[in-house]
Design a protein around this motif. Structure first.
Motif, PDB file in Angstrom:
ATOM      1  N   LEU A 171       0.817  -1.157   0.153  1.00 49.49           N
ATOM      2  CA  LEU A 171      -0.209  -0.162   0.019  1.00 49.49           C
ATOM      3  C   LEU A 171       0.930   1.362  -0.082  1.00 49.49           C
ATOM      4  CD1 LEU A 171      -2.793   1.360   0.127  1.00 49.49           C
ATOM      5  CD2 LEU A 171      -2.657   1.065   2.665  1.00 49.49           C
ATOM      6  N   THR A 172       0.841   2.272  -0.986  1.00 46.62           N
ATOM      7  CA  THR A 172       1.590   3.373  -1.230  1.00 46.62           C
ATOM      8  C   THR A 172       0.732   4.661  -0.711  1.00 46.62           C
ATOM      9  OG1 THR A 172       1.378   3.224  -3.548  1.00 46.62           O
ATOM     10  CG2 THR A 172       3.391   2.330  -2.546  1.00 46.62           C
ATOM     11  N   ALA A 173      -0.730   4.713  -1.270  1.00 47.23           N
ATOM     12  CA  ALA A 173      -1.251   5.963  -0.839  1.00 47.23           C
ATOM     13  C   ALA A 173      -2.844   5.404  -0.871  1.00 47.23           C
ATOM     14  CB  ALA A 173      -1.295   6.636  -2.157  1.00 47.23           C
ATOM     15  N   THR A 174      -3.540   6.519  -0.260  1.00 39.09           N
ATOM     16  CA  THR A 174      -4.762   6.361  -0.219  1.00 39.09           C
ATOM     17  C   THR A 174      -5.389   7.488  -0.989  1.00 39.09           C
ATOM     18  OG1 THR A 174      -5.187   5.425   1.937  1.00 39.09           O
ATOM     19  CG2 THR A 174      -7.082   6.510   1.299  1.00 39.09           C
ATOM     20  N   LEU A 175      -6.160   7.238  -2.054  1.00 40.59           N
ATOM     21  CA  LEU A 175      -6.654   8.305  -2.873  1.00 40.59           C
ATOM     22  C   LEU A 175      -8.043   8.816  -2.554  1.00 40.59           C
ATOM     23  CD1 LEU A 175      -5.677   6.649  -6.491  1.00 40.59           C
ATOM     24  CD2 LEU A 175      -4.423   8.086  -4.968  1.00 40.59           C
ATOM     25  N   PRO A 176      -8.462  10.124  -2.326  1.00 39.00           N
ATOM     26  CA  PRO A 176      -9.639  10.457  -2.103  1.00 39.00           C
ATOM     27  C   PRO A 176     -10.835  10.169  -2.941  1.00 39.00           C
ATOM     28  CG  PRO A 176      -8.341  12.218  -2.747  1.00 39.00           C
ATOM     29  CD  PRO A 176      -7.381  11.168  -2.732  1.00 39.00           C
ATOM     30  N   ALA A 177     -11.844  10.152  -2.554  1.00 39.53           N
ATOM     31  CA  ALA A 177     -13.123  10.019  -3.327  1.00 39.53           C
ATOM     32  C   ALA A 177     -13.277  11.382  -4.318  1.00 39.53           C
ATOM     33  CB  ALA A 177     -14.419   9.870  -2.511  1.00 39.53           C
ATOM     34  N   ALA A 178     -13.732  10.869  -5.560  1.00 39.56           N
ATOM     35  CA  ALA A 178     -13.757  12.038  -6.523  1.00 39.56           C
ATOM     36  C   ALA A 178     -15.185  11.691  -7.455  1.00 39.56           C
ATOM     37  CB  ALA A 178     -12.638  12.040  -7.598  1.00 39.56           C
ATOM     38  N   PRO A 179     -16.224  11.659  -6.793  1.00 34.22           N
ATOM     39  CA  PRO A 179     -17.666  11.410  -7.572  1.00 34.22           C
ATOM     40  C   PRO A 179     -17.757  12.155  -8.744  1.00 34.22           C
ATOM     41  CG  PRO A 179     -18.094  11.740  -5.234  1.00 34.22           C
ATOM     42  CD  PRO A 179     -16.645  12.194  -5.448  1.00 34.22           C
ATOM     43  N   PRO A 180     -18.328  11.264  -9.623  1.00 31.35           N
ATOM     44  CA  PRO A 180     -18.928  10.279  -9.951  1.00 31.35           C
ATOM     45  C   PRO A 180     -18.200   9.097 -10.139  1.00 31.35           C
ATOM     46  CG  PRO A 180     -19.682  11.507 -12.025  1.00 31.35           C
ATOM     47  CD  PRO A 180     -18.746  12.340 -10.987  1.00 31.35           C
ATOM     48  N   ALA A 181     -17.037   9.330 -10.777  1.00 32.85           N
ATOM     49  CA  ALA A 181     -15.977   8.248 -11.576  1.00 32.85           C
ATOM     50  C   ALA A 181     -15.615   7.504 -10.262  1.00 32.85           C
ATOM     51  CB  ALA A 181     -15.075   8.967 -11.810  1.00 32.85           C
ATOM     52  N   ARG A 182     -15.267   8.130  -9.168  1.00 30.09           N
ATOM     53  CA  ARG A 182     -14.625   7.383  -7.912  1.00 30.09           C
ATOM     54  C   ARG A 182     -15.437   7.801  -6.863  1.00 30.09           C
ATOM     55  NH1 ARG A 182      -9.215   8.625  -8.626  1.00 30.09           N
ATOM     56  NH2 ARG A 182      -9.164  10.169  -6.936  1.00 30.09           N
ATOM     57  N   PRO A 183     -16.629   7.176  -6.477  1.00 32.61           N
ATOM     58  CA  PRO A 183     -17.344   7.446  -5.422  1.00 32.61           C
ATOM     59  C   PRO A 183     -16.932   7.118  -4.062  1.00 32.61           C
ATOM     60  CG  PRO A 183     -18.176   5.325  -6.451  1.00 32.61           C
ATOM     61  CD  PRO A 183     -17.191   6.046  -7.298  1.00 32.61           C
ATOM     62  N   ARG A 184     -16.048   6.306  -3.923  1.00 31.82           N
ATOM     63  CA  ARG A 184     -15.229   6.067  -2.662  1.00 31.82           C
ATOM     64  C   ARG A 184     -13.882   6.229  -2.564  1.00 31.82           C
ATOM     65  NH1 ARG A 184     -17.885   0.000  -2.804  1.00 31.82           N
ATOM     66  NH2 ARG A 184     -19.755   0.422  -1.931  1.00 31.82           N
ATOM     67  N   ALA A 185     -13.024   6.480  -1.306  1.00 30.42           N
ATOM     68  CA  ALA A 185     -11.766   6.532  -1.312  1.00 30.42           C
ATOM     69  C   ALA A 185     -11.064   5.200  -1.778  1.00 30.42           C
ATOM     70  CB  ALA A 185     -11.426   6.848  -0.037  1.00 30.42           C
ATOM     71  N   GLN A 186     -10.013   5.270  -2.135  1.00 31.52           N
ATOM     72  CA  GLN A 186      -9.365   4.019  -2.773  1.00 31.52           C
ATOM     73  C   GLN A 186      -7.749   3.892  -2.189  1.00 31.52           C
ATOM     74  OE1 GLN A 186      -9.822   4.625  -7.210  1.00 31.52           O
ATOM     75  NE2 GLN A 186     -11.664   3.285  -7.099  1.00 31.52           N
ATOM     76  N   HIS A 187      -7.542   2.744  -2.053  1.00 31.33           N
ATOM     77  CA  HIS A 187      -5.944   2.313  -1.759  1.00 31.33           C
ATOM     78  C   HIS A 187      -5.319   2.402  -3.109  1.00 31.33           C
ATOM     79  CE1 HIS A 187      -6.971   0.599   2.640  1.00 31.33           C
ATOM     80  NE2 HIS A 187      -7.070   1.850   2.472  1.00 31.33           N
ATOM     81  N   LEU A 188      -4.314   2.600  -3.113  1.00 31.48           N
ATOM     82  CA  LEU A 188      -3.222   2.689  -4.008  1.00 31.48           C
ATOM     83  C   LEU A 188      -2.031   1.616  -3.770  1.00 31.48           C
ATOM     84  CD1 LEU A 188      -2.016   3.462  -6.966  1.00 31.48           C
ATOM     85  CD2 LEU A 188      -0.879   5.256  -6.166  1.00 31.48           C
TER      86      LEU A 188
END
Length: 207
Positions: A171-188
């Motif tokens: 795990l290298t980063a947590t990406l913030p949510a960016a609706p509507p394409a990315r409705p949830r935060a994501q692990h990178l």
């Protein structure tokens, strides 16, 4: 890409139990439309996927999109199947256990994504497929050679997180949510593998 998309066979020592069939990662076909629709009815799968395939027409259009991505050089999508034949190529009609794809338009990194059908979970199918694809990306003959594999999944998808970590994607980063394409935060997750020089650099060195 001008050449047909290859099929990838599981290599020895890839984590498979000796008594279980090896995996074959092959291109998706129209014959997979019904299994795709059936797999997309799974509530757990639908909870994490952004695209839902509810009809065979949608599934065939999705297959067309995967083939178009390969032709454009931006995507390699594979159906994960078990090679039940002792010798030779597994039939294209073999029902898929899951999906894994490599996507990338830049020169630095590519994204790997995957899912598995309910009957494939808990058997190490995802980790074995991910390991095989990561090795293919790192191969100097791969169209994605020289690019660092990354993996992104929604925060809360613990199964995908465990698979990524087990396969050498810390795990290298947590990406913030960016609706509507990315409705949830994501692990990178970024693969901890040595990079292979891209084709242009290899050609320059050989000149």
């Amino acid at each position: 890409m001008s050449s047909p998309q290859p099929s990838l066979r599981e290599t020895p020592g890839n984590g498979a139990v000796p008594s279980t069939p090896s995996l074959l990662l092959r291109p998706w076909t129209y014959e997979d439309a019904e299994p795709l629709v059936r797999h997309h009815r799974d509530p757990q799968l639908r909870a994490w996927l952004a695209t839902h395939l509810d009809t065979t027409r949608q599934a065939r259009a999705w297959v067309d999109a995967q083939n178009a991505g390969w032709a454009a050089g931006t995507r390699a999508a594979f159906a994960i199947v078990e090679d039940t034949g002792a010798v030779g190529t597994a039939p294209l009609g073999t029902a898929p256990l899951g999906h894994i794809a490599v996507t990338g338009e830049g020169a630095v990194s590519v994204r790997v994504g995957y899912w598995t059908a309910p009957r494939a979970r808990g058997r190490g199918i995802a980790s074995r497929a991910l390991t095989r694809v990561a090795r293919w990306v790192a191969d100097e003959d791969s169209p994605f050679a020289g690019r660092t594999p990354e993996l992104v999944h929604a925060v809360g998808n613990e199964g995908s997180c465990r698979t990524a970590l087990a396969c050498g994607f810390p795990l290298t980063a947590t990406l913030p949510a960016a609706p509507p394409a990315r409705p949830r935060a994501q692990h990178l997750h970024t693969a901890a593998v040595p990079r292979t020089p891209p084709p242009v650099q290899r050609a320059a060195r050989a000149a």
